[in-house]
Design a protein around this motif. Structure first.
Motif, short mmCIF file in Angstrom:
data_model
loop_
_atom_site.label_atom_id
_atom_site.label_comp_id
_atom_site.label_asym_id
_atom_site.label_seq_id
_atom_site.Cartn_x
_atom_site.Cartn_y
_atom_site.Cartn_z
N ASP A 853 -12.22 6.55 -0.52
CA ASP A 853 -11.60 6.72 0.80
C ASP A 853 -11.36 5.36 1.45
O ASP A 853 -10.31 5.13 2.08
CB ASP A 853 -12.51 7.57 1.69
N LEU A 854 -12.33 4.46 1.32
CA LEU A 854 -12.20 3.14 1.93
C LEU A 854 -11.08 2.33 1.28
O LEU A 854 -10.30 1.66 1.96
CB LEU A 854 -13.52 2.39 1.82
N THR A 855 -11.00 2.36 -0.04
CA THR A 855 -9.95 1.58 -0.71
C THR A 855 -8.56 2.12 -0.38
O THR A 855 -7.60 1.34 -0.23
CB THR A 855 -10.15 1.59 -2.23
N ARG A 856 -8.47 3.42 -0.24
CA ARG A 856 -7.17 4.00 0.13
C ARG A 856 -6.77 3.55 1.53
O ARG A 856 -5.61 3.18 1.78
CB ARG A 856 -7.25 5.53 0.06
N GLU A 857 -7.73 3.58 2.45
CA GLU A 857 -7.43 3.15 3.82
C GLU A 857 -7.14 1.65 3.89
O GLU A 857 -6.25 1.21 4.63
CB GLU A 857 -8.63 3.50 4.72
N ARG A 858 -7.90 0.87 3.13
CA ARG A 858 -7.66 -0.57 3.11
C ARG A 858 -6.25 -0.87 2.61
O ARG A 858 -5.53 -1.73 3.16
CB ARG A 858 -8.69 -1.26 2.23
N LYS A 859 -5.81 -0.19 1.60
CA LYS A 859 -4.47 -0.39 1.06
C LYS A 859 -3.42 0.03 2.07
O LYS A 859 -2.39 -0.66 2.25
CB LYS A 859 -4.32 0.39 -0.24
N ALA A 860 -3.66 1.14 2.76
CA ALA A 860 -2.69 1.62 3.75
C ALA A 860 -2.54 0.64 4.89
O ALA A 860 -1.45 0.49 5.46
CB ALA A 860 -3.12 2.99 4.26
N ARG A 861 -3.61 -0.04 5.25
CA ARG A 861 -3.57 -0.98 6.36
C ARG A 861 -3.19 -2.40 5.90
O ARG A 861 -3.10 -3.31 6.72
CB ARG A 861 -4.93 -1.03 7.06
N GLY A 862 -3.05 -2.59 4.60
CA GLY A 862 -2.68 -3.91 4.10
C GLY A 862 -3.75 -4.95 4.36
O GLY A 862 -3.44 -6.10 4.71
N MET A 863 -5.02 -4.60 4.15
CA MET A 863 -6.13 -5.50 4.47
C MET A 863 -6.95 -5.86 3.24
O MET A 863 -8.15 -6.10 3.33
CB MET A 863 -7.02 -4.88 5.55
N ALA A 864 -6.32 -5.89 2.10
CA ALA A 864 -7.05 -6.16 0.85
C ALA A 864 -7.63 -7.56 0.82
O ALA A 864 -8.60 -7.82 0.08
CB ALA A 864 -6.12 -5.96 -0.35
N GLU A 865 -7.09 -8.49 1.61
CA GLU A 865 -7.62 -9.86 1.60
C GLU A 865 -8.69 -10.07 2.68
O GLU A 865 -9.47 -11.01 2.59
CB GLU A 865 -6.48 -10.86 1.81
N GLN A 866 -8.69 -9.23 3.72
CA GLN A 866 -9.64 -9.42 4.81
C GLN A 866 -10.92 -8.62 4.67
O GLN A 866 -11.94 -8.96 5.27
CB GLN A 866 -8.98 -9.04 6.15
N VAL A 867 -10.89 -7.55 3.90
CA VAL A 867 -12.05 -6.66 3.78
C VAL A 867 -12.46 -6.58 2.32
O VAL A 867 -11.66 -6.22 1.44
CB VAL A 867 -11.74 -5.24 4.32
#
Length: 1035
Positions: A853-867
């Motif tokens: 769930d977290l990786t899906r949300e991270r991808k949706a928000r475009g935050m793969a480099e910050q989180v």
């Protein structure tokens, strides 16, 4: 075999006039004869004396007539001859008919068959009355048997006499019957007396419910044969000697330690000779392993006089000054078990005795003993065992007549016996052992006794049971009564009896003297299930390393091919299952596994290595979520099944998979006992949903969690607990991980020595159990294999997924399962955030399904480099070393723990203090998850989705946002939209539980240090004292 009972039960009596009408209709009938098989083949007919209640008697008459026609009364001889000659129904025997014009023809037909017998009616009635009364004694005699040693309470809690015994007696005119006795072929009165003595004295037998004629006849022979219960003088002297030991052992303990609890056997001293008799007879019949479970009452006596535990080892348990060895917390003396192999003096054969340790939850030992017994039988190819009940008899304890009524369900005979009749007890025990040897079925012995003292030796039972204990005070001990009987019979004389007592008293005194030399109490001396050859001679692991758990690609491919096929010919499977197997095959071709295939490969590879695997639970054969399918069912042939796992290798170990009943308590206890038998077996129990394990909480709390600490007994059982918030409601969501983690024995405030060699293995060795929540099939594969490859055994708790079973991202490549790979306690971030750690604003820790769930949300928000997201796969023992590396890798990141469970549940309370200890409390650890709640989950689907979306707001890294107040001025920081909660922990020695402002939390009162630990509040630990002495600990 001729079974007249079956046919006679169908017969309905007709009157004489009905019989005549039958003949007047001139109905033809086929010839009815007793053929070569000598079966009674007449159709359902109409003899006036035939009914279900008379079937036994008619059967006996028929057998006697077959052997010698003259051995039965002439009326029976005529009846059987006429039937054999083809007499129509109702004419083989007939009462005299009144002469009338309308019946002359019928009389003419009947006359050649049966001569007039003016007294036959009464004779047959008397025969049947005798048979009815004997049968009533066989069925109901135990209700009036003299089973209570005190004579004040009926064992079935009912003082009334069964109606069938009364009515049967009333129907029988004994005065007239005696006059006709000489006319009968058997002495009816003698038969009645035999039945009365067999079933209504000091033994009550329940067996007529058994639906097997041979077994019923076997029991009748054991109790109805005149003189069968006679004992030789030598047997009586042996019985007396055993009673002396049983009684004098309790007397000795009472003299030496009158104020100590020991839960003595007074009132049931006959238990010791009873158990020894069963062991002797079983040994004589070829048994070489006896496994026992019992409550605390009488346990010390059994250990001393049955298992033959050294008396000095028992006596030293009463010494309050004895120091405990460093082997665990131990347990009270009357809970301990024992294992001993010795020569049986009666049979001169080796026999192994094991008394399983037991907590105060008395019935909890039952399934454990049964499971251990089943395992021993499995490994030696034996059959089912025997269970012995040892219970008290409170009037309010049950609704059924006896505590043994459950045995009726399995067609087990029940022998009730008065414990104050030693010879009756010994005979019943012999019969029980012979029954097991003959029929390989269960049998129950109900020893009806009393308790001479209170619940323990300091209780006063007169408070609540005054009348009973007045009678008990008057009651002679069974030893005294039996000794007086043997003296009166001339079997022994008084000096011989007194010499036997003096001899055993001397043995006890000498052992007591030796017990004073004991300085250290070793729990390992009381081990009930040793594993010879697995450990070193002093009980230590042979190494402290674990080999890699990966496999070669050839093995993975072979197992995958078998798992995706039907390995037998002419076997038709369901169309839906064909699609599942096809999908598995495609995964194997792509060198990938899902959850079911990873489990298959772990099991299959261990089978190749000779490890027996046993998987049980509700719906485990196909899997609760229809993912496993380890048992295939032919769609065209009933009960035709195939287990592909047993077709993997030529000389593999067996794989056992079995669906269990909806009784987690009993089943988990059984599997725990099975796992006790051998370390070279992987025994798994899977809950249908993890939520349901709480009905087995007793087994978890009393056996699995503290078993090694209390009894120095390792166990490698695996619990598979489906867990995850899937919107399925409060009873199908949570395996309650917080409970398992709360019972882990590690200290959250002590940072272990991370530089220690084999740190991870030493952690496993020191823990009481292992708790994991795998997020990948590959890691699940590795942890199952590691469970066997470890050089010791620990219980393994696995929170298994539900939606991940078919999640497209929950896949593992063969590359992560090949030789040299191993279980990952922590799976670090491996995406964009890991490539530039300095830019990471937030480091999230999580476990299990929520990662996806977290990786899906991270991808949706475009935050793969910050989180960055780090998965903790092994929660306990806590991976301090690996998490410290992760924190150091991201120096600018805030730390947060994210879980889908509610804040007062799940992993948060366990992870947070340990994570804070890991980083020396240098940073706060935020919380992202659901609010505290009473129920594990909501029952509303929309609410579930709303809660999930709120916890995913943890992806927001803008500390200045209105929705993400990162200050620490309050304990509940998040707004309604984010539900991100966190605060700086206050000082562990702080007096009040209040909020701490940010600037204060980072002041000198809560310095950031690199010390290995901060002492926990409350009692100072040994580690804390060492830190304070060295100046490293906080004052």
């Amino acid at each position: 075999m001729f079974h007249l009972r079956t046919y006679a039960a169908k017969l309905r009596p007709l009157t004489a006039s009905q019989t005549v009408r039958t003949f007047s209709q001139n109905r033809s009938a086929a010839a009815r004869t007793f053929g070569q098989v000598r079966g009674y083949t007449a159709p359902v007919a109409a003899e006036p004396f035939l009914s279900g209640t008379s079937s036994n008697y008619v059967e006996e008459m028929y057998y006697a007539w077959l052997e010698n026609p003259k051995s039965v009364h002439k009326s029976w001889d005529i009846f059987f001859r006429n039937t054999n000659a083809g007499a129509p129904p109702g004419t083989a025997y007939q009462s005299p008919l009144p002469l009338s014009p309308g019946s002359l023809s019928a009389v003419a037909r009947v006359q050649p068959l049966v001569e007039a017998q003016p007294n036959v009616d009464k004779l047959v009635e008397d025969h049947l009355a005798v048979q009815s009364l004997i049968r009533a004694y066989q069925i109901r005699g135990h209700h009036v048997a003299q089973l209570d040693p005190l004579g004040i309470l009926d064992a079935d809690l009912d003082s009334s006499v069964p109606a069938d015994i009364i009515s049967s007696t009333d129907k029988l005119d004994l005065a007239v019957f005696k006059e006709r006795l000489r006319m009968l072929t058997v002495g009816a009165v003698t038969l009645i007396l035999i039945a009365l003595m067999a079933y209504c004295q000091h033994i009550g037998v329940e067996f007529m419910f058994i639906n097997d004629l041979e077994q019923c006849q076997w029991i009748r022979q054991k109790f109805e044969t005149p003189g069968i219960m006679q004992f030789t003088n030598e047997e009586k002297r042996t019985l007396l000697a055993r009673l002396v030991r049983s009684t004098r052992f309790e007397d000795f303990l009472q003299r030496k330690w009158s104020s100590e609890k020991r839960f003595g056997l007074e009132g049931c001293e006959v238990l010791i000779p009873a158990l020894k008799t069963i062991i002797d007879k079983s040994s004589e019949n070829g048994v070489d392993y006896v496994i026992m479970g019992m409550p605390h009452r009488g346990r010390l006596n059994v250990l001393a006089n049955v298992i033959r535990k050294e008396l000095e080892q028992i006596f030293c348990q009463f010494d309050s000054k004895l120091e405990a060895a460093d082997e665990g917390s131990g347990d009270v003396k009357y809970h301990l078990g024992m294992y001993h192999r010795r020569i049986n003096r009666v049979t001169d054969r080796n026999i192994t005795l094991s008394l399983v340790a037991n907590p105060s939850h008395l019935e909890a030992a039952d399934p454990v003993v049964m499971g251990k017994t089943k395992a021993e039988q499995f490994y030696c190819g034996d059959t089912e065992g025997k269970k012995i009940g040892f219970t008290t008899d409170p009037r309010m304890a049950r609704s059924s007549p006896y505590p043994t009524d459950v045995a009726r369900v399995v067609n087990a005979p029940i022998f009730h016996v008065n414990a104050d009749d030693p010879e009756a007890v010994m005979y019943v025990c012999k019969v029980a052992a012979e029954w097991r040897s003959t029929f390989h079925k269960d049998v129950v012995v109900d020893l009806v006794c009393y308790r001479r003292n209170g619940h323990n030796e300091m209780d006063e039972p007169m408070f609540t049971q005054p009348l009973m204990y007045k009678q008990i005070r008057k009651q002679k001990p069974v030893l005294q009564k039996y000794a007086e009987l043997l003296v009166s019979q001339g079997v022994v004389n008084q000096p011989e009896y007194e010499e036997e007592i003096s001899k055993y008293d001397k043995i006890c005194e000498e052992a007591f003297t030796r017990s004073k030399d004991e300085k250290i109490l070793h729990i390992k001396h009381w081990l009930d299930s040793p594993w010879p050859g697995f450990f070193t001679l002093d009980g230590q692991p042979r190494s402290m390393t674990c080999p890699p758990t990966g496999l070669t690609e050839d093995i993975l491919t072979h197992i995958g091919n078998v798992a995706s096929s039907v390995p037998v010919e002419n076997f038709t499977i369901h169309g839906g299952l064909s699609r599942i197997l096809k999908t598995r095959g495609e995964l194997v071709k792509n060198r990938t596994v899902d959850w079911a295939l990873a489990e298959y490969m772990a099991f299959g590879s261990l089978l190749k290595e000779g490890i027996h695997i046993r998987l049980s639970g509700q719906d485990v054969e196909r899997g609760t979520f229809s993912h496993r399918h380890h048992v295939l069912h032919d769609q065209n042939v009933d009960k035709k099944t195939c287990i592909p796992m047993n077709h993997l290798w030529p000389n593999q170990a067996p794989y056992t998979v079995c669906n269990s009943s909806l009784s987690e308590y009993g089943v988990l206890g059984f599997e725990l006992g099975f796992a006790m038998a051998s370390p070279n077996a992987l025994v798994l129990w899977e809950a249908q949903f993890g939520d349901f394990h709480n009905t087995a909480q007793c087994i978890i709390d009393q056996f699995i969690c503290p078993g090694q600490a209390k009894w120095v007994r390792q166990n490698g059982i695996v619990l598979l607990l489906p867990h995850g918030m899937e919107g399925m409601g409060p009873e199908h969501s949570s395996a309650r991980p917080e409970r398992f983690l709360q019972m882990c024995n590690d200290d959250p405030d002590v940072l272990p020595n991370l530089e220690e060699a084999n740190f991870d293995i030493n952690q496993l060795y020191d823990c009481n159990w292992i708790v994991v929540n795998c997020s990948t099939p590959g890691n699940f594969f590795h942890v199952l294999r590691r469970q066997i490859l470890l050089p010791f055994r620990k219980p393994l708790i696995i929170f298994t997924p539900k939606s991940l079973l078919r999640h497209p991202e929950a896949r593992t490549s063969f590359d992560e399962m090949l030789s040299g790979t191993h279980f990952q306690r922590v799976i670090p971030e491996d995406g964009l955030a890991a490539q530039n750690p300095a830019n990471v604003r937030r480091l999230l820790f999580c476990t299990g399904k929520v990662y996806y769930d977290l990786t899906r949300e991270r991808k949706a928000r475009g935050m793969a480099e910050q989180v960055a997201i780090t998965r903790i796969e092994q929660l306990s023992p806590f991976p301090f070393d690996l998490l410290l590396q992760e924190v150091r890798k991201y120096p600018n990141a805030e730390l947060a723990w994210c879980q889908e469970e509610h804040k007062n549940q799940g992993y948060y309370d366990y992870v947070k203090p340990r994570l804070r200890t890991t980083i020396s409390r240098a940073k706060p650890v935020w919380y992202a998850g659901r609010d505290p709640a009473a129920a594990p989950a909501t029952g509303n689907k929309k609410t579930h989705l709303t809660e999930l979306q709120r916890l995913l707001e943890v992806m927001s890294t803008n500390s200045g946002d209105e929705d993400m107040d990162m200050s620490l001025g309050t304990t509940n920081l998040p707004t309604a939209s984010s539900n991100l909660q966190g605060r700086e922990d206050w000082h562990p020695l702080q007096e009040e539980n209040r909020t701490v402002p940010r600037e204060q939390s980072l002041s000198a009162d809560l310095p950031r240090r690199s010390d290995p630990a901060v002492p926990a509040p409350g009692p100072v630990t040994q580690r804390g004292l060492q830190l304070l002495a060295s100046g490293q600990g906080h004052p």
